[in-house]
Design an enzyme around this catalytic site. Structure first.
Site, PDB file in Angstrom:
ATOM      1  N   LYS A  50       0.851  -1.182   0.000  1.00 20.58           N
ATOM      2  CA  LYS A  50       0.000   0.000   0.000  1.00 20.58           C
ATOM      3  C   LYS A  50       0.886   1.231   0.000  1.00 20.58           C
ATOM      4  O   LYS A  50       1.912   1.271   0.689  1.00 20.58           O
ATOM      5  CB  LYS A  50      -0.911   0.018   1.229  1.00 20.58           C
ATOM      6  CG  LYS A  50      -1.829  -1.191   1.350  1.00 20.58           C
ATOM      7  CD  LYS A  50      -2.649  -1.134   2.634  1.00 20.58           C
ATOM      8  CE  LYS A  50      -3.490  -2.371   2.809  1.00 20.58           C
ATOM      9  NZ  LYS A  50      -4.270  -2.349   4.067  1.00 20.58           N
ATOM     10  N   ARG A  99       5.125   1.943   7.707  1.00 20.70           N
ATOM     11  CA  ARG A  99       4.475   1.232   8.801  1.00 20.70           C
ATOM     12  C   ARG A  99       5.276  -0.032   9.084  1.00 20.70           C
ATOM     13  O   ARG A  99       5.507  -0.849   8.198  1.00 20.70           O
ATOM     14  CB  ARG A  99       3.045   0.850   8.437  1.00 20.70           C
ATOM     15  CG  ARG A  99       2.344   0.061   9.555  1.00 20.70           C
ATOM     16  CD  ARG A  99       1.145  -0.688   9.040  1.00 20.70           C
ATOM     17  NE  ARG A  99       0.523  -1.466  10.112  1.00 20.70           N
ATOM     18  CZ  ARG A  99      -0.295  -2.492   9.899  1.00 20.70           C
ATOM     19  NH1 ARG A  99      -0.570  -2.871   8.659  1.00 20.70           N
ATOM     20  NH2 ARG A  99      -0.816  -3.143  10.907  1.00 20.70           N
ATOM     21  N   ASP A 156       3.439  -0.306  15.068  1.00 19.49           N
ATOM     22  CA  ASP A 156       2.136  -0.665  15.619  1.00 19.49           C
ATOM     23  C   ASP A 156       2.188  -0.992  17.099  1.00 19.49           C
ATOM     24  O   ASP A 156       1.188  -0.867  17.806  1.00 19.49           O
ATOM     25  CB  ASP A 156       1.569  -1.865  14.857  1.00 19.49           C
ATOM     26  CG  ASP A 156       0.597  -1.445  13.760  1.00 19.49           C
ATOM     27  OD1 ASP A 156      -0.142  -0.467  13.977  1.00 19.49           O
ATOM     28  OD2 ASP A 156       0.580  -2.087  12.707  1.00 19.49           O
ATOM     29  N   HIS A 214     -10.761  -2.321  16.529  1.00 18.39           N
ATOM     30  CA  HIS A 214     -10.257  -2.468  15.162  1.00 18.39           C
ATOM     31  C   HIS A 214     -10.720  -3.834  14.675  1.00 18.39           C
ATOM     32  O   HIS A 214     -10.187  -4.871  15.086  1.00 18.39           O
ATOM     33  CB  HIS A 214      -8.728  -2.373  15.139  1.00 18.39           C
ATOM     34  CG  HIS A 214      -8.149  -2.521  13.763  1.00 18.39           C
ATOM     35  ND1 HIS A 214      -7.667  -1.457  13.046  1.00 18.39           N
ATOM     36  CD2 HIS A 214      -7.976  -3.609  12.976  1.00 18.39           C
ATOM     37  CE1 HIS A 214      -7.225  -1.877  11.870  1.00 18.39           C
ATOM     38  NE2 HIS A 214      -7.408  -3.191  11.803  1.00 18.39           N
ATOM     39  N   LEU A 215     -11.718  -3.845  13.805  1.00 11.37           N
ATOM     40  CA  LEU A 215     -12.346  -5.088  13.366  1.00 11.37           C
ATOM     41  C   LEU A 215     -12.256  -5.186  11.856  1.00 11.37           C
ATOM     42  O   LEU A 215     -13.005  -4.533  11.114  1.00 11.37           O
ATOM     43  CB  LEU A 215     -13.813  -5.124  13.813  1.00 11.37           C
ATOM     44  CG  LEU A 215     -14.071  -4.918  15.312  1.00 11.37           C
ATOM     45  CD1 LEU A 215     -15.561  -4.884  15.596  1.00 11.37           C
ATOM     46  CD2 LEU A 215     -13.381  -5.996  16.140  1.00 11.37           C
ATOM     47  N   GLY A 218      -7.801  -8.610  10.511  1.00 12.72           N
ATOM     48  CA  GLY A 218      -7.266  -8.768  11.854  1.00 12.72           C
ATOM     49  C   GLY A 218      -8.120  -7.957  12.806  1.00 12.72           C
ATOM     50  O   GLY A 218      -8.656  -6.910  12.428  1.00 12.72           O
ATOM     51  N   GLY A 336     -12.519  -2.862   8.378  1.00 11.14           N
ATOM     52  CA  GLY A 336     -13.468  -3.276   7.357  1.00 11.14           C
ATOM     53  C   GLY A 336     -14.798  -3.734   7.901  1.00 11.14           C
ATOM     54  O   GLY A 336     -15.858  -3.408   7.353  1.00 11.14           O
ATOM     55  N   ILE A 337     -14.800  -4.511   8.997  1.00  8.87           N
ATOM     56  CA  ILE A 337     -16.045  -4.953   9.620  1.00  8.87           C
ATOM     57  C   ILE A 337     -16.652  -3.826  10.448  1.00  8.87           C
ATOM     58  O   ILE A 337     -17.843  -3.527  10.361  1.00  8.87           O
ATOM     59  CB  ILE A 337     -15.803  -6.192  10.496  1.00  8.87           C
ATOM     60  CG1 ILE A 337     -15.306  -7.375   9.655  1.00  8.87           C
ATOM     61  CG2 ILE A 337     -17.075  -6.573  11.245  1.00  8.87           C
ATOM     62  CD1 ILE A 337     -14.887  -8.581  10.473  1.00  8.87           C
ATOM     63  N   GLU A 339     -16.447  -0.642  10.265  1.00  6.82           N
ATOM     64  CA  GLU A 339     -16.967   0.509   9.539  1.00  6.82           C
ATOM     65  C   GLU A 339     -18.172   0.179   8.666  1.00  6.82           C
ATOM     66  O   GLU A 339     -18.993   1.064   8.392  1.00  6.82           O
ATOM     67  CB  GLU A 339     -15.860   1.102   8.663  1.00  6.82           C
ATOM     68  CG  GLU A 339     -14.694   1.681   9.437  1.00  6.82           C
ATOM     69  CD  GLU A 339     -13.529   2.036   8.533  1.00  6.82           C
ATOM     70  OE1 GLU A 339     -13.776   2.429   7.367  1.00  6.82           O
ATOM     71  OE2 GLU A 339     -12.369   1.893   8.966  1.00  6.82           O
TER      72      GLU A 339
END
Length: 393
Positions: A50, A99, A156, A214-215, A218, A336-337, A339
């Site tokens: 990315k 990152r 992280d 954070h879903l 991961g 992703g989940i 949001e």
């Protein structure tokens, strides 16, 4: 550790060419003030590369990603895709911010990358081989191809440096703990971003007790009080904690010993826990929550079980985080989940009624923006570098 399938990418800030056409970076716009320069943010993961161009304040000009599998594919992408695409912007880029998933005990803040820091990241590769190794390859590539561009990294694990000993220590022999075997926590860049956004939305709330969720492919939770991480669900690796797309989350260690005694190899165990478990293993269908919702609506038993186990573990972990905080003021959903699954938000509101009153917020992930903002102060001089516009690589 498990490679995370890419989550849905945020909409680009600048229109891109059609997918069927050869990709090109957007040409610099005359109305855009580039006097401060730009930050090139690189997230080299285990299954994708990315990249994003950001202002020092973290506003995106462009972001995109490409799948890749292995260091060879990553280097090829850097040389054949990203390098040529960045040519129109080279004179405006002042910093490359990476990152890096695992910073170990050394990296507890964004850090400028010189030879010593790059070697230290290399020493941490065994702690996160599928994540730190590609990040290191990208760092070395830029150091060789663009040595005039300063590089920095955000980690992280760094946000969790404030974990108290009670939350970061495993109940294992001292000799093991002395090897650095402890709970580090992950997804710290996004948990920090969520914390900052929530603090802006609730400026008068002190102390602010936040559960950051954070879903995505991961999943992890973080208990945050006034911007400090006090507890989290991931530990020594990103395998601990919640049920994830293809990762098991926490298990009884005795179950793993049982499988090893049966003759399962460590490599096979690693593969199963990271790549064939989680939502995928439970459903026998998919690791995508969106696909499982659709299948569950059609009475697919495996999909229904996967969603039920995911929700049960999530609710239990939220309760644990609330206990660590002594209550909760805000629960924030991201990833992703988090949001995009509106049904999950409704389910959480109902199931967590006993925690009332609390606010339930949905906050888009923005690790790239946080990296740009936090690494920008490490730029040695302000303003764009005067670099030739020749091809990279």
């Amino acid at each position: 550790m498990n490679p995370e399938p890419p989550e849905p990418a945020p909409a680009p800030a600048v229109a891109l060419t059609k997918a069927s056409a050869p990709w090109q970076a957007p040409a610099p716009q005359g109305a855009l003030d580039l006097s401060q320069g730009l930050v090139l943010v690189i997230n080299a993961g285990s299954s994708s590369l990315k990249a994003a161009l950001m202002t020092p304040e973290g506003a995106p000009l462009w972001r995109d990603q490409r799948p890749c599998d292995g260091e060879g594919a990553l280097v090829a992408l850097l040389a054949q895709w990203l390098g040529p695409a960045l040519v129109p912007w080279r004179s405006a880029i002042c910093l490359v911010a990476h990152r890096v998933v695992h910073g170990g005990e050394r990296f507890v803040a964004p850090s400028r990358l010189g030879p010593a820091e790059i070697e230290a990241i290399a020493e941490l590769v065994p702690l996160a081989p599928l994540h730190n190794a590609p990040a290191l390859a990208a760092i070395r590539w830029f150091a060789e191809r663009e040595p005039a561009w300063p590089q920095a990294a955000g980690f992280d694990t760094a946000f969790h440096r404030s974990l108290p000993a009670a939350a970061s220590t495993y109940a294992i022999p001292a000799a093991w703990r002395e090897q650095g075997l402890r709970r580090y926590g992950f997804h710290g860049l996004n948990h920090q971003h969520i914390s900052e956004v929530v603090a802006q939305r609730f400026p008068g709330l002190k102390p602010l007790r936040l559960i950051s969720c954070h879903l995505g492919a991961g999943c992890s939770l973080c208990a945050i009080r006034d911007g400090l991480s006090l507890d989290t669900t991931m530990g020594f690796t990103p395998l601990e904690g919640l049920v994830m797309a293809s990762r098991s989350g926490s298990l009884d260690p005795g179950l793993l010993l049982h499988l090893l005694r049966q003759g399962l190899s460590p490599a096979a165990l690693d593969q199963a826990l990271n790549h064939a478990s989680g939502l995928l293993g439970l459903s026998g269908l998919s690791g995508s929550m969106q696909a499982l919702r659709q299948a569950a609506a059609g009475d697919h038993g495996g999909a229904q079980l996967a969603i039920a186990v995911f929700r049960h573990r999530l609710l239990a972990a939220i309760g644990s985080m609330a206990a660590s905080l002594g209550g909760v003021d805000v629960i924030a959903l991201s990833g992703g989940i988090g949001e995009h699954d509106s049904l999950l938000a409704q389910e959480l509101r109902l199931a967590l009624d006993w925690l009332n009153p609390f606010a339930l917020e949905v906050i888009p992930a923005d690790e790239e923006g946080l990296l740009a903002r936090s690494c920008w102060p490490l730029v040695p001089t302000s303003g764009p570098q005067s670099l030739p516009a020749g091809p990279m690589g």
